[in-house]
Enzyme design. Structure first.
Site, PDB file in Angstrom:
ATOM      1  N   GLU A 123      42.355 -26.614  25.943  1.00  0.00           N
ATOM      2  CA  GLU A 123      43.763 -26.999  25.817  1.00  0.00           C
ATOM      3  C   GLU A 123      43.821 -28.433  25.353  1.00  0.00           C
ATOM      4  O   GLU A 123      42.955 -29.226  25.726  1.00  0.00           O
ATOM      5  CB  GLU A 123      44.464 -26.964  27.187  1.00  0.00           C
ATOM      6  CG  GLU A 123      44.706 -25.605  27.733  1.00  0.00           C
ATOM      7  CD  GLU A 123      45.117 -25.696  29.195  1.00  0.00           C
ATOM      8  OE1 GLU A 123      45.794 -26.653  29.594  1.00  0.00           O
ATOM      9  OE2 GLU A 123      44.722 -24.794  29.938  1.00  0.00           O
ATOM     10  N   LYS A 125      44.512 -32.166  25.575  1.00  0.00           N
ATOM     11  CA  LYS A 125      44.722 -33.073  26.705  1.00  0.00           C
ATOM     12  C   LYS A 125      45.861 -34.000  26.301  1.00  0.00           C
ATOM     13  O   LYS A 125      45.672 -34.918  25.498  1.00  0.00           O
ATOM     14  CB  LYS A 125      43.451 -33.862  27.006  1.00  0.00           C
ATOM     15  CG  LYS A 125      43.555 -34.719  28.239  1.00  0.00           C
ATOM     16  CD  LYS A 125      42.177 -35.225  28.636  1.00  0.00           C
ATOM     17  CE  LYS A 125      42.150 -36.048  29.909  1.00  0.00           C
ATOM     18  NZ  LYS A 125      43.221 -36.972  30.133  1.00  0.00           N
ATOM     19  N   ASP A 127      48.570 -36.820  26.380  1.00  0.00           N
ATOM     20  CA  ASP A 127      48.555 -38.158  26.952  1.00  0.00           C
ATOM     21  C   ASP A 127      49.931 -38.495  27.522  1.00  0.00           C
ATOM     22  O   ASP A 127      50.822 -38.928  26.804  1.00  0.00           O
ATOM     23  CB  ASP A 127      48.159 -39.165  25.860  1.00  0.00           C
ATOM     24  CG  ASP A 127      47.429 -40.339  26.446  1.00  0.00           C
ATOM     25  OD1 ASP A 127      47.207 -40.346  27.670  1.00  0.00           O
ATOM     26  OD2 ASP A 127      47.077 -41.250  25.679  1.00  0.00           O
ATOM     27  N   TYR A 244      49.946 -27.013  32.754  1.00  0.00           N
ATOM     28  CA  TYR A 244      48.559 -26.636  32.504  1.00  0.00           C
ATOM     29  C   TYR A 244      47.843 -25.996  33.688  1.00  0.00           C
ATOM     30  O   TYR A 244      46.679 -25.671  33.592  1.00  0.00           O
ATOM     31  CB  TYR A 244      47.750 -27.832  32.000  1.00  0.00           C
ATOM     32  CG  TYR A 244      47.782 -29.062  32.897  1.00  0.00           C
ATOM     33  CD1 TYR A 244      47.213 -29.054  34.162  1.00  0.00           C
ATOM     34  CD2 TYR A 244      48.362 -30.245  32.441  1.00  0.00           C
ATOM     35  CE1 TYR A 244      47.244 -30.164  34.970  1.00  0.00           C
ATOM     36  CE2 TYR A 244      48.397 -31.368  33.241  1.00  0.00           C
ATOM     37  CZ  TYR A 244      47.836 -31.324  34.503  1.00  0.00           C
ATOM     38  OH  TYR A 244      47.867 -32.431  35.305  1.00  0.00           O
ATOM     39  N   LYS A 333      36.644 -36.185  25.118  1.00  0.00           N
ATOM     40  CA  LYS A 333      37.478 -37.324  24.751  1.00  0.00           C
ATOM     41  C   LYS A 333      37.315 -37.688  23.280  1.00  0.00           C
ATOM     42  O   LYS A 333      36.207 -37.711  22.752  1.00  0.00           O
ATOM     43  CB  LYS A 333      37.110 -38.545  25.607  1.00  0.00           C
ATOM     44  CG  LYS A 333      37.496 -38.405  27.064  1.00  0.00           C
ATOM     45  CD  LYS A 333      38.983 -38.210  27.287  1.00  0.00           C
ATOM     46  CE  LYS A 333      39.749 -39.509  27.291  1.00  0.00           C
ATOM     47  NZ  LYS A 333      39.790 -40.191  28.560  1.00  0.00           N
ATOM     48  N   CYS A 427      55.117 -64.576  -7.202  1.00  0.00           N
ATOM     49  CA  CYS A 427      54.243 -63.417  -7.094  1.00  0.00           C
ATOM     50  C   CYS A 427      52.787 -63.839  -7.012  1.00  0.00           C
ATOM     51  O   CYS A 427      52.306 -64.579  -7.868  1.00  0.00           O
ATOM     52  CB  CYS A 427      54.433 -62.492  -8.287  1.00  0.00           C
ATOM     53  SG  CYS A 427      53.209 -61.160  -8.277  1.00  0.00           S
ATOM     54  N   CYS A 432      41.818 -61.198  -9.561  1.00  0.00           N
ATOM     55  CA  CYS A 432      40.517 -61.670  -9.109  1.00  0.00           C
ATOM     56  C   CYS A 432      39.920 -60.788  -8.018  1.00  0.00           C
ATOM     57  O   CYS A 432      38.882 -60.199  -8.199  1.00  0.00           O
ATOM     58  CB  CYS A 432      40.569 -63.119  -8.652  1.00  0.00           C
ATOM     59  SG  CYS A 432      41.656 -63.381  -7.272  1.00  0.00           S
ATOM     60  N   CYS A 472      57.826 -58.209  -7.778  1.00  0.00           N
ATOM     61  CA  CYS A 472      57.483 -59.214  -8.772  1.00  0.00           C
ATOM     62  C   CYS A 472      58.389 -59.018  -9.982  1.00  0.00           C
ATOM     63  O   CYS A 472      58.660 -57.885 -10.391  1.00  0.00           O
ATOM     64  CB  CYS A 472      56.017 -59.032  -9.175  1.00  0.00           C
ATOM     65  SG  CYS A 472      55.568 -60.025 -10.606  1.00  0.00           S
ATOM     66  N   CYS A 477      52.548 -58.568 -14.931  1.00  0.00           N
ATOM     67  CA  CYS A 477      51.833 -59.150 -13.791  1.00  0.00           C
ATOM     68  C   CYS A 477      50.424 -58.563 -13.750  1.00  0.00           C
ATOM     69  O   CYS A 477      50.251 -57.337 -13.814  1.00  0.00           O
ATOM     70  CB  CYS A 477      52.581 -58.819 -12.505  1.00  0.00           C
ATOM     71  SG  CYS A 477      51.629 -59.153 -11.007  1.00  0.00           S
TER      72      CYS A 477
HETATM   73  S1  IVH Z   1      43.712 -29.955  33.807  1.00  0.00           S
HETATM   74  C1  IVH Z   1      41.491 -30.604  37.695  1.00  0.00           C
HETATM   75  N1  IVH Z   1      44.820 -29.791  31.459  1.00  0.00           N
HETATM   76  O1  IVH Z   1      44.479 -35.267  32.289  1.00  0.00           O
HETATM   77  C2  IVH Z   1      42.146 -31.377  36.677  1.00  0.00           C
HETATM   78  N2  IVH Z   1      44.835 -31.891  32.565  1.00  0.00           N
HETATM   79  O2  IVH Z   1      42.131 -36.803  33.280  1.00  0.00           O
HETATM   80  C3  IVH Z   1      43.369 -30.736  36.226  1.00  0.00           C
HETATM   81  N3  IVH Z   1      45.978 -33.665  31.316  1.00  0.00           N
HETATM   82  O3  IVH Z   1      45.426 -35.637  35.623  1.00  0.00           O
HETATM   83  C4  IVH Z   1      43.747 -31.220  34.962  1.00  0.00           C
HETATM   84  N4  IVH Z   1      46.558 -32.441  29.599  1.00  0.00           N
HETATM   85  O4  IVH Z   1      47.231 -35.586  33.840  1.00  0.00           O
HETATM   86  C5  IVH Z   1      44.515 -30.593  32.490  1.00  0.00           C
HETATM   87  N5  IVH Z   1      45.797 -29.489  29.374  1.00  0.00           N
HETATM   88  C6  IVH Z   1      45.503 -30.277  30.415  1.00  0.00           C
HETATM   89  C7  IVH Z   1      45.877 -31.640  30.436  1.00  0.00           C
HETATM   90  C8  IVH Z   1      45.511 -32.423  31.533  1.00  0.00           C
HETATM   91  C9  IVH Z   1      46.606 -33.639  30.139  1.00  0.00           C
HETATM   92  C10 IVH Z   1      45.814 -34.852  32.181  1.00  0.00           C
HETATM   93  C11 IVH Z   1      46.245 -34.635  33.612  1.00  0.00           C
HETATM   94  C12 IVH Z   1      45.078 -34.972  34.461  1.00  0.00           C
HETATM   95  C13 IVH Z   1      44.290 -35.849  33.547  1.00  0.00           C
HETATM   96  C14 IVH Z   1      42.837 -35.848  33.963  1.00  0.00           C
END
Ligand code: IVH
Length: 750
Positions: A123, A125, A127, A244, A333, A427, A432, A472, A477
């Site tokens: 999935e 992640k 932010d 999630y 990551k 301008c 160069c 310009c 130019c």
């Molecule tokens: S699962 C057991 N799924 O990432 C951990 N976390 O670094 C359960 N996060 O605290 C997390 N997207 O805030 C999971 N698809 C996703 C996520 C996700 C973002 C965040 C979440 C968690 C942090 C962990």
């Protein structure tokens, strides 16, 4: 005080049931806590029950009773940011920064449970910030932040204001359960909100008022917006949520794997994390992670990685938790996209249209795995809006392939003597580029490069109405001329390989060419040009220098000849008429059939072409009104550049890599994978997406994973980015290298 609500009888009956249940429950917990010293629930859960009861009694005054625990116990707990203890701890995740770490994670699980077969879910992640939502009888009753994992803040009132968070569930959800998800601010909403704040700040500055804080990124914006004391403010913020996980769940039969849980939750109306996918085996999950790394910017929300989860919930339980992290999930990551560094100078370059574009010269810093020294600053308004000055420590951001951006200054670190930056009044365009130039705004400024030999424009600059850019005033130019030729020779136009920025600069400086049409004189002057420093090949014989044409010039001449038959649309793009790009040029070419017909057509006729419109039409007419434009066109025509759309027999293209089949994997610093693939294909090669015994070579960039291992197991040649760059420049090298390899192994296939 009213003692009657306006609710219907059936609502009152339902409320009374609930009120009675709550009172009984609270009295039982009072007894457990005070008398038996053995509480079953946390204080926060108790407080929640209490709060619910208090609210119901407020909504239904007819149900008030002196016996109610709300009357006998003190005041209700504060509603804003009370502490809520999580019934199950909210965990964080371990990280994997490369394929090895991901494989090592799966290996640890395999060893622990003595099991080889694993199904995973990946999935995005997201932010943002983690939130736990409790639903009772299909209604949202509590929302808490993660806090330290054991206890978080009560943000129920705020979460109720987020449209994406269902207040009421559909279907038949369990009686009482918790879901977890990430509250986030979509990128577009973040930009719009910050632009709005910046606008307010402009007005506040003018009025001498204090500045409002711009949010640094969507994550901070989401966290800041959820933690508003006034839930009304949260309501105005563009927030969303991706669910999630199912937390705890009382008395219900729930799916036994994560994948089905996501589907099950979405049936109740939860927006679950988008683009989740299920995979057999870690290699497939790794592939998905690598694909995500390439397209991390494709989603409307910010991602900082991919979460890989063991699908089977029984196995999740068997794997358990170490410290604060589950063994059953890990975060893949991405390399970070933001970094801070010192903005040493603000310089400008001159674009093809004569626009004067400011950019930042930075103290070198690595962002997203790449060393960055320049970042764009757009225009003066943007510099003012963000309040960026020379000498500032700035946050810069590199999103995907896009040029790095300066996000904001770190005001706490601003030097005391800093001043606002001003646009140059003349301008600064030069040819160069590698200069110690009398022009202080020159891109090859003092101290960065040494010798200036370029011409300097020095004409006035002016701003057109409504346009954020300065331009310009001088058509000739030197910087505009340079950019115009670069554009003419570029891939989207005449595609003359070997005629890039540096070569054009050298040729302009040496007087070899003065404009795009001069390019076509090159093939007839090779002997003469061989003597120009940097163009020919110098051989020393009997103590004397001999100048030979050499491969470089000869290849260039061939590329120039080939460009003559690119066709009308390419020529039209190459002319660099404002707003004329590949797509509308093709439409015009199809419709009018010749360059003359297009350039002589009245604006209305051009604008009538579907997909062209009045702005492009006006721009073409304006261009054609200029005598210099026609002189260029006539010289291109005289040189034999094909300017009609009935394509003559297409010349056989050089396809030195025909018969070879490549696969690319991992990240490449010099180009994107699609770019490299397109170039390989244009050289006749086949490009596949999976490694097999028919693959000739695997090009492996940084963080190459499963494909690399597959290629190793098949004993295929694996080449690195350097080799890729060399093959693109000199394709025949690939054949040589493969021959060398097979010379050592006579049976090796090519
Ligand atoms: S699962 C057991 N799924 O990432 C951990 N976390 O670094 C359960 N996060 O605290 C997390 N997207 O805030 C999971 N698809 C996703 C996520 C996700 C973002 C965040 C979440 C968690 C942090 C962990």
């Amino acid at each position: 005080m009213s003692t009657q609500s306006s609710a219907s009888d059936s609502e009152i009956i339902a409320a009374r049931d609930r009120v009675e249940l709550l009172r009984a429950e609270i009295l039982r917990h009072n007894h457990l806590y005070h008398t038996l010293d053995a509480p079953e629930i946390s204080d926060a859960e108790y407080d929640t029950l209490f709060d619910q009861l208090r609210r119901l009694e407020a909504d239904f005054p007819e149900l008030a009773s002196a016996d109610s625990p709300t009357q006998t116990v003190g005041a209700a707990p504060g509603r804003t940011f009370a502490v809520i203890e999580h019934r199950q701890r909210m965990l964080s995740l371990g990280n994997a920064f490369n394929a090895e770490e991901l494989i090592a994670w799966q290996q640890r699980a395999s060893d622990l449970l003595d099991r080889e077969q694993w199904t995973y879910v990946t999935e995005p992640k997201i932010d943002g910030l983690a939130i736990a939502l409790v639903y009772e009888r299909g209604r949202l009753v509590q929302a808490a932040t993660r806090g330290d994992g054991r206890a978080g803040e009560d943000v129920t009132a705020n979460l109720r204001k987020i449209d994406a968070v269902p207040n009421e569930l559909s279907g038949s959800p369990p009686a009482r359960f918790e879901v977890r998800g990430e509250v986030y601010m979509p990128k577009a909403g973040f930009e719009a909100m910050n632009a709005e704040i910046a606008e307010q700040n402009q007005r506040r500055r003018e009025a001498g008022r204090s500045q409002l804080t711009l949010y640094a990124n969507p994550r901070n914006a989401a966290a800041g917006s959820v933690r508003q004391k006034d839930a009304g403010v949260t309501a105005t913020r563009p927030l969303s949520i991706g669910i999630y996980q199912l937390g705890w769940c009382d008395d219900a039969i729930t799916p036994d794997n994560h994948w089905e849980t996501l589907g099950w939750l979405s049936e109740f109306g939860f927006p679950t994390t988008p683009e989740a996918a299920r995979h057999e085996g870690i290699e497939a999950a790794l592939d998905a992670c690598e694909r995500w790394t390439q397209r991390r910017d494709s989603q409307p929300f910010e991602m900082d990685g991919v979460v890989v989860k063991v699908d089977d919930l029984g196995l999740q339980a068997d794997l358990g938790i170490v410290g604060r992290e589950p063994r059953w999930a890990i975060a893949w990551k991405f390399p970070p996209q933001e970094a801070s560094t010192v903005l040493e100078r603000i310089l400008v370059n001159v674009g093809r249209t004569g626009s004067i574009n400011p950019y930042a010269r930075l103290r070198p810093v690595r962002v997203g795995g790449v060393q960055v020294t320049n970042a764009t600053l757009h225009n003066l308004d943007d510099i003012r809006r963000k309040d960026i000055r020379e000498g500032d420590t700035v946050v810069i951001r590199r999103a995907g392939e896009v040029i790095p951006q300066v996000v904001r200054p770190v005001l706490e670190r601003r030097p005391e003597d800093s001043v606002e930056w001003e646009m140059p009044t003349v301008c600064p365009g030069t040819t160069c580029g590698e200069a110690l130039c009398s022009n202080q705004h020159c891109g090859g400024e003092r101290g960065v490069k040494d010798v200036c030999e370029g011409a300097w424009c020095g004409a006035g600059v002016s701003r057109k109405d409504e346009d954020a850019d300065f331009y310009c005033d001088n058509h000739r130019c030197p910087a505009i001329v340079q950019r115009a030729i670069e554009h003419f020779a570029s891939r989207g136009a005449m595609d003359i390989r070997g005629l890039g920025e540096k070569m054009i600069r050298l040729m302009l400086r040496e007087g070899v060419i003065g404009d795009a049409a001069d390019i076509y004189t090159i093939p007839g002057r090779l002997e003469e040009l061989a003597r120009v420093p940097g163009l020919g090949q110098v051989k020393r014989r009997k103590g004397e220098d001999h100048f030979e044409v050499g491969d470089r010039l000869r290849n260039l001449a061939a590329a120039i000849e080939r460009s003559k038959s690119r066709g009308l649309a390419s020529v039209l793009v190459g002319l660099g008429i404002r707003h004329v790009g590949g797509e509308n040029a093709s439409l015009l070419a199809d419709q009018f059939g010749s360059l003359d017909a297009i350039l002589l057509a009245p604006a209305e006729t051009l604008a009538a072409v579907d997909g062209v419109g009045p702005i492009i039409a006006e721009s073409i007419v304006e261009w054609a009104l200029d005598g210099e434009s026609w002189s260029l066109v006539h010289r291109l025509q005289a040189a034999g550049v094909e300017d009609e759309s009935e394509r003559t027999e297409v010349e056989p293209i050089d396809t030195p890599l025909e018969g070879l089949r490549f696969v690319l994997t991992g990240r490449f610093a010099a180009m994107t994978r699609p770019e490299a693939e397109a170039q390989l294909k244009s050289l006749g090669a086949g490009v596949g997406s999976s490694v097999s015994k028919n693959t000739s070579v695997l090009f492996a960039g940084e963080a190459a994973g499963s494909k690399r291992r597959k290629a190793e197991s098949l004993d295929l040649p694996i080449w690195d980015e350097d080799q890729l760059v060399q093959v693109l420049a000199r394709p025949r090298l690939a054949i040589d290298w493969l021959r060398d390899a097979s010379a050592l192994e006579p049976d090796a296939p090519i």
